[in-house]
Enzyme design. Structure first.
Site, short mmCIF file in Angstrom:
data_model
loop_
_atom_site.label_atom_id
_atom_site.label_comp_id
_atom_site.label_asym_id
_atom_site.label_seq_id
_atom_site.Cartn_x
_atom_site.Cartn_y
_atom_site.Cartn_z
N LEU A 138 -8.70 3.06 11.18
CA LEU A 138 -9.25 1.84 11.77
C LEU A 138 -8.43 1.40 12.97
O LEU A 138 -8.98 0.97 13.99
CB LEU A 138 -9.31 0.73 10.71
CG LEU A 138 -9.86 -0.62 11.17
CD1 LEU A 138 -11.29 -0.48 11.69
CD2 LEU A 138 -9.80 -1.63 10.03
N SER A 139 -7.11 1.53 12.87
CA SER A 139 -6.24 1.17 14.00
C SER A 139 -6.52 2.03 15.22
O SER A 139 -6.35 1.59 16.36
CB SER A 139 -4.77 1.30 13.59
OG SER A 139 -4.46 0.41 12.55
N TYR A 173 -4.84 3.79 9.16
CA TYR A 173 -4.56 4.32 10.49
C TYR A 173 -5.85 4.61 11.24
O TYR A 173 -5.97 4.38 12.45
CB TYR A 173 -3.71 5.58 10.34
CG TYR A 173 -3.07 6.13 11.60
CD1 TYR A 173 -3.15 5.45 12.82
CD2 TYR A 173 -2.37 7.32 11.57
CE1 TYR A 173 -2.57 5.95 13.96
CE2 TYR A 173 -1.78 7.85 12.71
CZ TYR A 173 -1.88 7.16 13.90
OH TYR A 173 -1.31 7.67 15.03
N ASP A 218 0.82 -1.20 0.00
CA ASP A 218 0.00 0.00 0.00
C ASP A 218 0.86 1.27 0.00
O ASP A 218 0.48 2.28 -0.60
CB ASP A 218 -0.93 0.01 1.21
CG ASP A 218 -2.05 -1.02 1.07
OD1 ASP A 218 -2.31 -1.46 -0.06
OD2 ASP A 218 -2.67 -1.37 2.09
#
Length: 270
Positions: free
Chosen positions: A174-175, A172, A59
């Site tokens: 979602l983290s 990031y 990615d």
């Protein structure tokens, strides 16, 4: 000839890509070897002569390739030679022109970040995934948040905060326990990072045309950096962020594994 800019839906034939593929590889041995094999088989032209760019890596490679091509609106088809590869297709050497002809396009718009630092200097950068504000020292940041000129949060004490695009909402964001946003939702998730006060604030979903302003409080004591994907500005005082619909990015995906499907499927991954 393949029309430009690349429309949605796409109507193309494999011969439209013959001798018109440009490859970009991540700085890894696996990606470099894959590029050499593919270039020997399909040719490798400069980007300004290409009908499509094929990015080889993970990615991060896709984001780097898109940043290199900003303003050109060349379609980019990624093949995973990295780890996660959420924005990439499966790696296969066979039938590449056919895969490009059959690919589905996902059209994205980045976030434009404008910053003012401690010296009063202004800077701009574009973010395909997210704009994040991060504390620079051991002390938590204090940040004031305004949306479309209206004060919404007088003081957020936190490690940081981020504003994500829908495509970046699975990264990031979602983290940091932010929500995943489907591509067509016209929403931007605003997600705090380790918020201390207000303790129960979990962020917000904003309309895609919202202008978000972050003002840094006690900036000398609690310095903050702003990052648009991988462009960092340190010791900021103010950050303005909004979606830039004047910039278009086109990602290509195999028909059975488009970006919208991936984003939906990610919400059911346990």
């Amino acid at each position: 000839m393949l029309p430009a800019p690349f429309p949605q839906p796409v109507t193309a034939q494999p011969e439209d890509f013959a001798g018109r593929i440009a490859f970009h590889a991540a700085a890894t041995e696996v990606a470099a070897e894959a590029r050499a094999r593919l270039a020997a088989r399909y040719g490798d032209v400069p980007a300004d002569q290409a009908a499509a760019i094929v990015a080889l890596g993970g990615d991060g490679c896709m984001l780097e390739t898109q940043h290199r091509l900003l303003g050109r609106n060349l379609p980019v088809y990624g093949m995973n030679c990295g780890s996660v590869g959420f924005l990439m297709n499966d790696f296969r050497e066979d039938d590449l022109p056919q895969r490009l002809a059959e690919a589905q396009a996902a059209v994205l718009h980045p976030l434009r970040m404008r910053t003012v630092d401690a010296a009063g200097a202004a800077a701009e950068a574009l973010a395909i995934n997210e704009v994040s504000l991060l504390r620079e020292t051991r002390q938590a940041a204090k940040i004031r948040i305004l949306i479309d000129g209206k004060l919404r949060l007088p003081e957020l004490i936190c490690d940081g905060i981020l504003l994500s695009t829908p495509a970046g909402s699975t990264a990031y964001n979602l983290s940091a326990h932010g929500p995943i946003v489907p591509l067509g939702a016209n929403l931007l998730p605003l997600t705090p990072i380790s918020a201390f006060r207000p303790r129960r604030w979990r962020g917000a979903l904003l309309p895609a045309d919202a202008e978000v302003v972050f003002e840094i409080l006690e900036a000398e004591k609690r310095p903050v950096a702003a990052v648009a994907d991988y462009t960092e500005v340190r010791d900021i005082r103010r950050v303005e962020v909004r979606e830039d619909r004047g910039v278009t990015l086109t990602l290509l995906f195999d028909p059975d594994h488009g970006l919208s499907e991936r984003i939906i499927a990610e919400q059911f991954t346990v």
